[in-house]
Design a protein around this motif. Structure first.
Motif, short mmCIF file in Angstrom:
data_model
loop_
_atom_site.label_atom_id
_atom_site.label_comp_id
_atom_site.label_asym_id
_atom_site.label_seq_id
_atom_site.Cartn_x
_atom_site.Cartn_y
_atom_site.Cartn_z
N ILE A 188 1.21 -1.19 0.39
CA ILE A 188 0.06 -0.34 -0.02
C ILE A 188 1.01 1.21 0.37
CG2 ILE A 188 -1.46 1.10 1.34
CD1 ILE A 188 -2.46 -1.62 2.13
N GLN A 189 1.99 0.71 0.62
CA GLN A 189 2.78 2.50 0.98
C GLN A 189 3.40 2.99 -0.47
OE1 GLN A 189 4.63 4.90 3.25
NE2 GLN A 189 4.64 5.57 1.46
N LEU A 190 4.06 1.54 -1.90
CA LEU A 190 4.33 1.74 -2.80
C LEU A 190 3.46 2.18 -3.82
CD1 LEU A 190 6.43 -0.69 -2.72
CD2 LEU A 190 6.96 0.82 -3.69
N ILE A 191 1.90 1.68 -3.80
CA ILE A 191 1.32 2.22 -4.22
C ILE A 191 0.40 3.43 -4.50
CG2 ILE A 191 -1.61 1.75 -4.95
CD1 ILE A 191 -1.08 -0.97 -4.56
N ASP A 192 0.41 4.52 -2.43
CA ASP A 192 0.37 5.37 -2.37
C ASP A 192 1.55 6.41 -3.33
OD1 ASP A 192 -2.23 5.27 -1.68
OD2 ASP A 192 -2.00 5.22 0.74
N GLU A 193 2.25 5.40 -3.02
CA GLU A 193 3.65 6.75 -3.94
C GLU A 193 3.81 6.97 -5.48
OE1 GLU A 193 5.76 9.36 -2.07
OE2 GLU A 193 4.16 8.21 -0.81
N MET A 194 2.67 6.49 -5.85
CA MET A 194 2.45 6.02 -7.03
C MET A 194 1.72 6.28 -7.88
SD MET A 194 5.02 2.59 -8.15
CE MET A 194 4.43 1.73 -7.45
N THR A 195 -0.29 6.44 -7.18
CA THR A 195 -1.04 6.69 -7.72
C THR A 195 -1.55 7.25 -6.39
OG1 THR A 195 -2.29 5.12 -6.59
CG2 THR A 195 -1.45 4.89 -9.13
N VAL A 196 -2.39 8.42 -6.75
CA VAL A 196 -2.74 9.17 -5.68
C VAL A 196 -4.45 9.00 -5.84
CG1 VAL A 196 -3.21 12.02 -5.15
CG2 VAL A 196 -1.14 10.39 -5.57
N GLY A 197 -5.29 9.44 -4.66
CA GLY A 197 -6.78 9.14 -4.93
C GLY A 197 -7.76 9.87 -4.46
N LEU A 198 -8.31 9.79 -4.82
CA LEU A 198 -9.94 11.45 -4.80
C LEU A 198 -9.10 11.95 -3.52
CD1 LEU A 198 -13.04 9.76 -5.29
CD2 LEU A 198 -11.44 11.16 -7.02
N THR A 199 -9.59 11.28 -1.95
CA THR A 199 -8.43 11.93 -1.36
C THR A 199 -7.71 11.48 -0.48
OG1 THR A 199 -9.88 10.39 0.17
CG2 THR A 199 -11.24 12.67 -0.45
N ARG A 200 -7.26 12.11 0.24
CA ARG A 200 -5.49 11.26 0.46
C ARG A 200 -5.55 12.52 2.72
NH1 ARG A 200 -0.94 9.88 -1.95
NH2 ARG A 200 1.07 10.58 -1.29
N GLN A 201 -4.43 11.24 3.47
CA GLN A 201 -4.93 11.16 4.33
C GLN A 201 -3.86 11.49 4.75
OE1 GLN A 201 -5.42 7.56 6.78
NE2 GLN A 201 -5.49 8.12 8.75
N PRO A 253 8.13 13.01 10.33
CA PRO A 253 6.71 12.38 10.65
C PRO A 253 5.34 12.07 10.16
CG PRO A 253 8.49 13.32 12.16
CD PRO A 253 8.41 14.29 11.14
N SER A 254 5.85 9.74 10.83
CA SER A 254 3.69 9.97 10.47
C SER A 254 3.68 9.38 11.32
CB SER A 254 3.87 8.97 8.69
OG SER A 254 2.59 8.86 9.19
N ILE A 255 1.92 9.51 12.13
CA ILE A 255 1.20 9.08 12.72
C ILE A 255 0.13 8.11 12.15
CG2 ILE A 255 1.41 10.93 14.30
CD1 ILE A 255 -1.49 11.05 13.17
N THR A 256 0.24 7.51 10.48
CA THR A 256 -1.00 6.76 10.34
C THR A 256 -0.14 5.79 9.70
OG1 THR A 256 -0.17 7.53 7.94
CG2 THR A 256 -1.70 9.13 9.09
N GLY A 257 0.86 5.28 9.84
CA GLY A 257 1.74 3.28 9.72
C GLY A 257 2.37 4.02 8.17
N TYR A 258 2.03 5.06 7.67
CA TYR A 258 2.40 5.51 6.28
C TYR A 258 3.11 6.77 5.69
CZ TYR A 258 -1.05 1.51 4.65
OH TYR A 258 -1.27 -0.05 5.73
N ASP A 259 4.19 6.98 5.14
CA ASP A 259 5.30 7.60 4.87
C ASP A 259 4.79 8.70 3.46
OD1 ASP A 259 6.76 7.86 6.84
OD2 ASP A 259 7.42 6.26 6.25
N ARG A 260 4.92 9.49 3.47
CA ARG A 260 4.69 10.38 2.47
C ARG A 260 6.24 11.10 2.26
NH1 ARG A 260 0.14 7.66 1.32
NH2 ARG A 260 -1.97 9.00 2.51
N TYR A 261 6.51 10.19 1.22
CA TYR A 261 7.91 9.89 0.67
C TYR A 261 8.11 12.14 -0.07
CZ TYR A 261 8.91 6.15 2.80
OH TYR A 261 9.05 4.98 3.52
N GLU A 262 7.15 12.27 -0.72
CA GLU A 262 7.24 13.83 -1.68
C GLU A 262 7.64 14.51 -1.23
OE1 GLU A 262 2.91 12.71 -0.99
OE2 GLU A 262 4.19 11.39 -1.08
N LYS A 263 6.87 14.08 0.16
CA LYS A 263 7.26 15.73 1.05
C LYS A 263 9.27 15.70 1.73
CE LYS A 263 2.79 16.11 2.33
NZ LYS A 263 1.48 16.13 3.58
N TRP A 264 9.17 14.11 1.59
CA TRP A 264 10.86 14.18 2.18
C TRP A 264 11.79 15.50 1.63
CZ3 TRP A 264 12.18 9.20 5.31
CH2 TRP A 264 11.49 9.17 6.54
#
Length: 611
Positions: free
Chosen positions: A84-97, A596-607
């Motif tokens: 899921i981490q990889l998918i969330d970096e390569m595609t984006v949903g309608l909403t995002r946490q 840092p993330s509290i959701t269990g998933y990182d957003r590497y585009e912000k690193w």
């Protein structure tokens, strides 16, 4: 007849930049001009200018994941954290946490309108976001049969949701979309007509989703990875593209549209994603500062060794090394606390003796000293008395429910087991119980510690066995052992995601861990999950509580409903043994600027990585 598109010419035009004499020389942007021939007609395509950086200037973030292969990066098939981490970096949903606040933000949707009855959501899709692929040298836009860039549209989201729900896809996570009208019936084969599902692209930029009932978490579900846009042409094929089927996620075939896209996947060894220069960054999902993120597939001890020699930028800390790291001043500025909305637990198989008896399950649960486990073994986390992480919406809070859930009670545990053994005419050492976990040094240490507690308190010799993650998932589903190590990290921050979607029968399909627990359901001759109301009163009550909580708008009443459901889960039915709520320490290289993330998933585009 399949149209053949031949590249006739590729010309690079260097654009000379005039800079002030005192300024350093910048990389030269390149404009790629391509001429393609479509059915005999030449067509010129000019790609968006890109800046080619010298290799030594590229920013590469070096990470590690556990041993064994990544299970999948197929949007419809992913069920685990790294996929899921990889998918969330390569595609984006309608909403995002948001990873730091857990709040929901609009992402590929620029606007959303809700109907008066609260069931129908109309999304406006962000325009001008192209599908891309890595061609072995660079990221390029994907072209359609007329030679034009393929842009993400509402039709791609409609296709993605319907593909996830299509029974032929065999998505284990399709059930999470059952809140959408008609989704359950379509996924379960009651109808073969996808138009009966409440998702419809009204035009290229407008998507409409209708849910069964109004609920506070519907917008979260609409943004989940299983509802992301998917590239129909590369999966199924079209007039100018060969459909790759299940191989569409392999290196060279994969197409995405997020801030990163797949660069290469060397199975069982490493996987890398590369910056997508065509992603139109915004405040929610910015353009990446990092050029590439690369994961090595090694265990935590191997990752720590690589980190200490300067070959990795981030590493977990094996429990055996934690004291050394914490007491070494050179690591003081590298330590990070990570608070993840998730729970570590053991799930009982209620169909296999002796864990088919609630007294045995509860005895095993009461004999585990979670305080000692966290203090002496994991050295991170917070002992969990119930399943749902207290940080999510609706979850019981420890300060409000001081007596809820499991406590360490060896005397009661011994009494329950003695009652069972007397009835069965057995002794504790005759019980045949196996605990399975996915291969990991930390999971092994936890299992050995719990194994010792069961031996000391109950006299039971529990056997341990392990499998690499991808194999483990299959073995767990087969249900041949008594107890399985489990981990649940929120998909969206609501107790509904922890209880209803993990442990209940959702319109005929079991929840994410119901293949282990299997407390109220059975398979009929056709292999369909069936359940007759009344055959398990505790389960009926549990379902009644979580469904009522989903509709409840009063926060205090909603929390009480979930507390009552938790009591059934961990005490009355004792189908789950929660161990601890996640809170870990990791090491981050001084060269990395992380969020840092509290959701269990990182957003590497912000690193970022310091020069």
């Amino acid at each position: 007849m399949r149209t053949k598109v031949w590249m006739a010419l590729s010309v690079l035009l260097a654009l000379t930049l005039v800079l002030a004499a005192c300024q350093p020389t910048a990389p030269t942007p390149q404009v790629i001009v391509e001429t393609v021939v479509v059915e005999g007609t030449p067509k010129v395509v000019v790609a968006t200018p890109q800046v080619t950086q010298p290799a030594e200037q590229r920013k590469v973030l070096r990470l590690a994941w556990g041993p064994g292969d990544i299970p999948t990066i197929d949007t419809a098939l992913a069920v685990d954290v790294i996929s899921i981490q990889l998918i969330d970096e390569m595609t984006v949903g309608l909403t995002r946490q948001n990873e730091q606040t857990a709040e929901l933000e609009l992402a590929m949707a620029t606007d959303v309108k809700t109907s008066d009855d609260g069931r129908t959501y109309t999304f406006t899709i962000k325009e001008g976001v192209p599908w891309v692929r890595y061609n072995g040298k660079e990221v390029e836009q994907v072209l359609d049969c007329e030679g034009n860039p393929r842009y993400v549209t509402a039709y791609d989201f409609e296709y993605g949701i319907l593909r996830t729900l299509n029974p032929a896809t065999a998505s284990d996570y399709a059930y999470v979309l059952y809140g959408i009208e008609g989704a359950a019936a379509y996924n379960q084969g009651e109808t073969e007509d996808p138009s009966t599902v409440g998702v419809k692209a009204l035009d290229a930029k407008t998507l409409q989703i209708t849910f069964v009932e109004p609920a506070v978490y519907n917008l979260n579900i609409a943004g989940l990875w299983v509802a992301h846009a998917q590239p129909k042409w590369i999966i199924d094929g079209d007039d100018c593209t060969e459909g790759r089927g299940e191989r569409w996620t392999e290196t060279g075939f994969y197409q995405g549209y997020g801030p990163f896209t797949l660069k290469e996947w060397v199975h069982d060894s490493e996987i890398a994603i590369v910056k997508n220069p065509f992603w139109p960054g915004d405040a929610v999902v910015p353009s990446p500062k990092i050029d590439e993120v690369r994961w090595k597939l090694v265990d935590t001890s191997g990752a720590l060794a690589e980190f200490e020699t300067g070959n990795l930028d981030v590493s977990g800390i094996p429990s055996g090394d934690l004291d050394r790291i914490l007491n070494d001043p050179k690591y003081a500025d590298m330590l990070r606390n990570t608070y993840t909305l998730g729970t570590e637990f053991y799930a009982f198989n209620t169909t296999k003796a002796p864990t088919d008896d609630v007294r045995v399950r509860l005895a095993l649960a009461l004999a585990v000293d979670r305080e000692a486990l966290v203090k002496n073994v994991t050295k991170t986390g917070e002992p969990a008395r119930w399943f749902t992480h207290p940080g999510v919406a609706g979850a019981p809070k420890p300060e409000k429910f001081p007596n809820l859930g499991l406590t360490y009670d060896p005397q009661r545990a011994k009494a329950l087991l003695d009652e069972y053994l007397k009835e069965k005419g057995l002794t504790a050492d005759q019980l045949d119980i196996t605990l399975m976990f996915n291969t990991s040094e930390s999971h092994k240490r936890k299992a050995e510690a719990v194994q010792a507690m069961w031996k000391e308190t109950l006299g039971i010799n529990v056997k341990l066995t392990n499998q690499e993650w991808k194999v483990y998932l299959k073995q767990r589903k087969a249900g041949n052992e008594n107890i399985y190590r489990g981990s649940w990290v929120q998909d969206y921050p609501d107790a509904n995601n922890f209880l209803r979607e993990v442990f209940t029968d959702n319109n005929g399909t079991p929840g994410a861990y119901q293949d282990v627990v299997n407390w109220p359901v059975a398979e009929n001759a056709e292999g369909m999950i069936v359940y007759t109301p009344g055959s398990n009163p505790l389960y009926d009550k549990f379902v009644e509580l979580v469904k009522a909580a989903a509709r409840e708008t009063d926060p205090e009443k909603r929390m009480q409903l979930y507390a009552d459901a938790e009591n059934i889960l961990v005490n009355e039915a004792a189908v789950v043994l929660p161990l601890y709520w996640y809170a870990d320490k990791v090491l981050v290289s001084p060269r990395v600027v992380d969020t840092p993330s509290i959701t269990g998933y990182d957003r590497y585009e912000k690193w970022d990585i310091k020069s």
